[in-house]
Design an enzyme around this catalytic site. Structure first.
Site, mmCIF file in Angstrom:
data_model
loop_
_atom_site.group_PDB
_atom_site.id
_atom_site.type_symbol
_atom_site.label_atom_id
_atom_site.label_comp_id
_atom_site.label_asym_id
_atom_site.label_seq_id
_atom_site.Cartn_x
_atom_site.Cartn_y
_atom_site.Cartn_z
ATOM 1 N N LYS A 297 27.496 60.891 -71.890
ATOM 2 C CA LYS A 297 26.322 61.309 -72.654
ATOM 3 C C LYS A 297 25.743 62.522 -71.943
ATOM 4 O O LYS A 297 25.265 62.402 -70.803
ATOM 5 C CB LYS A 297 25.290 60.188 -72.725
ATOM 6 C CG LYS A 297 25.737 59.040 -73.627
ATOM 7 C CD LYS A 297 24.699 57.940 -73.690
ATOM 8 C CE LYS A 297 25.078 56.891 -74.729
ATOM 9 N NZ LYS A 297 24.237 55.687 -74.640
ATOM 10 N N GLN B 203 22.534 59.446 -76.888
ATOM 11 C CA GLN B 203 21.357 58.804 -76.277
ATOM 12 C C GLN B 203 20.198 58.819 -77.270
ATOM 13 O O GLN B 203 19.057 58.967 -76.900
ATOM 14 C CB GLN B 203 21.024 59.520 -74.964
ATOM 15 C CG GLN B 203 20.203 58.698 -73.992
ATOM 16 C CD GLN B 203 20.845 57.384 -73.645
ATOM 17 O OE1 GLN B 203 21.840 57.352 -72.948
ATOM 18 N NE2 GLN B 203 20.293 56.287 -74.128
ATOM 19 N N LYS C 186 26.292 48.109 -83.585
ATOM 20 C CA LYS C 186 25.477 47.511 -82.536
ATOM 21 C C LYS C 186 25.549 45.990 -82.654
ATOM 22 O O LYS C 186 25.301 45.415 -83.732
ATOM 23 C CB LYS C 186 24.017 47.967 -82.677
ATOM 24 C CG LYS C 186 23.832 49.417 -82.248
ATOM 25 C CD LYS C 186 24.105 49.589 -80.766
ATOM 26 C CE LYS C 186 23.667 50.940 -80.260
ATOM 27 N NZ LYS C 186 24.032 51.143 -78.859
ATOM 28 N N ASP D 293 29.181 47.765 -79.733
ATOM 29 C CA ASP D 293 28.408 48.069 -78.521
ATOM 30 C C ASP D 293 27.314 47.024 -78.359
ATOM 31 O O ASP D 293 26.435 46.898 -79.217
ATOM 32 C CB ASP D 293 27.776 49.468 -78.657
ATOM 33 C CG ASP D 293 26.959 49.864 -77.423
ATOM 34 O OD1 ASP D 293 26.936 49.095 -76.437
ATOM 35 O OD2 ASP D 293 26.350 50.951 -77.453
ATOM 36 N N GLU E 63 32.062 48.025 -76.131
ATOM 37 C CA GLU E 63 31.229 48.789 -75.180
ATOM 38 C C GLU E 63 30.130 47.908 -74.602
ATOM 39 O O GLU E 63 29.413 47.236 -75.353
ATOM 40 C CB GLU E 63 30.629 49.992 -75.927
ATOM 41 C CG GLU E 63 29.677 50.846 -75.098
ATOM 42 C CD GLU E 63 29.285 52.132 -75.840
ATOM 43 O OE1 GLU E 63 30.176 52.769 -76.450
ATOM 44 O OE2 GLU E 63 28.094 52.485 -75.821
HETATM 45 C C1 MUC Z 1 24.253 53.440 -76.942
HETATM 46 O O1 MUC Z 1 25.399 53.827 -77.015
HETATM 47 O O2 MUC Z 1 24.016 52.471 -76.258
HETATM 48 C C2 MUC Z 1 21.134 52.798 -77.257
HETATM 49 C C3 MUC Z 1 20.680 52.419 -76.039
HETATM 50 C C4 MUC Z 1 21.093 53.374 -75.134
HETATM 51 O O3 MUC Z 1 20.932 53.390 -73.925
HETATM 52 O O4 MUC Z 1 21.790 54.351 -75.775
HETATM 53 C C5 MUC Z 1 21.810 54.078 -77.158
HETATM 54 C C6 MUC Z 1 23.177 54.171 -77.717
HETATM 55 MG MG MG Z 2 26.152 52.178 -75.626
#
Ligand code: MUC
Ligand code: MG
Length: 366
Positions: free
Chosen positions: A266, A294, A162, A191, A217
């Site tokens: 997702k 998610q 992240k 991401d 991402e």
């Molecule tokens: C992700 O891949 O972004 C965190 C925020 C969201 O919307 O999903 C998660 C994981």
């Molecule tokens: Mg994401």
């Protein structure tokens, strides 16, 4: 196989370790269990994780829209009438995780009724996926230690990092520390959850050009239309659209507009019925897919692996299937286990999930 009852049951389970990222943080899994019963006594289940910072849904809102709108629309329909069910749910805009949990509970009931796993019904390509673990915000040394623990305990060798903090140099330091600490044998991608601007993203990606990243991402918002197109055109890795592609039409718009070159599926937001549409669309567009997470519990993770392992395209890349490891408990009687870096989809029938009635009684909020 007619649907006679739809229940939406709110429950709450705290996280042992909260997940923090650019658009929010999650401390408690305040999810909704969706249970579908048929006239021959078959019960299908799935879970909806409300993510107000991504889709605007709340736990109370999911219960209300299922009880008030969706349950009356699908009660009386046969489990095989999946396109009719899809059309009825599509009359209401938004509410992606509420619709998806209901859709997946119906597929679970269908699999249980027919004696097949959901993976077999969807495509039956394989029965497992490699696992990618998501590393939430922390100091560089702590994120390296978590990745090492995941590798040593579960055999996981793919990590989604992240990023999207300000200043962005903290994020690039984390990714560098991970590459140095874990070596070249692990796969890393980033991401941003829209946390950087397009120009910050471009600078950060240049800064990390020597780190061998696989993907980037949602680094900046899709609504920064020209900025994102400019960013994506200069990257030498695929740019995954995640929260900007909640519908197949959004996948088409992002990809044809040059603002994404890959997509995340997702199941929590597109269920099985719409995820299948996104999969077929991606195949036609010739883009890569990653099974995203998610911040699902075990039931949601089981849904992701059931879908991801059904198709060749979705099982090529490691799927994000490990967020449940950070929860303090779960509802399943037989917990999911990641071994050798893989998660196996249950052989069914349906999703193959059995709830622990004592745990549900303990954690339910109604
Ligand atoms: C992700 O891949 O972004 C965190 C925020 C969201 O919307 O999903 C998660 C994981
Ligand atoms: Mg994401």
């Amino acid at each position: 196989m007619k649907i006679t009852q739809v229940e939406a049951i709110p429950f709450a389970i705290p996280y042992r370790k909260p997940l923090k990222f650019a658009s929010g943080e999650v401390h408690v899994a305040e999810h909704v269990l969706v249970r579908v019963t048929t006239d021959d006594g078959v019960v299908g289940i799935a879970e909806a994780p409300p993510r107000p910072f991504t889709y605007g849904e709340t736990q109370a809102g999911i219960v209300a829209v299922i009880d008030g709108i969706f349950a009356p629309q699908v009660t009386g329909l046969d489990l095989m009438e999946r396109e009719q069910i899809h059309a009825r749910l599509s009359r209401t805009v938004g509410n992606p995780t509420a619709k998806s949990a209901l859709d997946m509970a119906i597929w679970d009931a269908l699999g249980r009724s027919l004696g097949y796993s959901v993976t077999e019904l969807l495509g039956g390509y394989t029965d497992r996926m490699r696992v990618s673990h998501m590393l939430g915000f922390d100091e560089p040394a702590a994120m390296v230690a978590e990745a090492e623990r995941m590798r040593d305990t579960y055999g996981i060798t793919t990590f989604k990092v992240k990023v999207g903090r300000r200043p962005f140099s903290l994020d690039t330091a984390v990714v560098r520390a991970l590459r140095v600490g874990l070596g070249d044998d692990v796969e890393l991608y980033v991401d941003g959850n829209r946390g950087w601007s397009a120009s910050e993203s471009a600078r950060a990606m240049k800064d990390m050009a020597d780190l061998g990243l696989t993907f980037a991402e949602e680094l900046c918002p899709a609504d920064d239309v020209l900025g994102r197109r400019w960013l994506v055109s200069q990257l030498d890795v695929p740019f995954i659209a995640d929260e900007s592609v909640v519908t197949p039409a959004e996948v088409t718009r992002e990809v044809l507009g040059g603002s994404a070159t890959a997509a995340s599926i997702k199941t929590a937001r597109t269920g099985f019925t719409t995820s299948r549409r996104v999969h077929h669309l991606a195949e036609g567009l010739g883009i890569e897919l990653v099974m995203g997470n998610q911040i699902d519990g075990q039931l949601g993770s089981l849904c992701s692996v059931a879908f991801g392992s059904a198709f060749e395209l979705t099982s090529r890349r490691a799927g994000e299937l490990s967020n449940f490891l950070d929860m303090s408990d779960d509802l399943l009687a037989e917990p999911l286990e990641i071994r050798g870096g893989e998660l196996v989809a249950r052989s069914g029938p349906g999703l193959g999930a059995v709830l622990d009635p004592d745990k549900l009684a303990h954690y339910r909020q109604d």
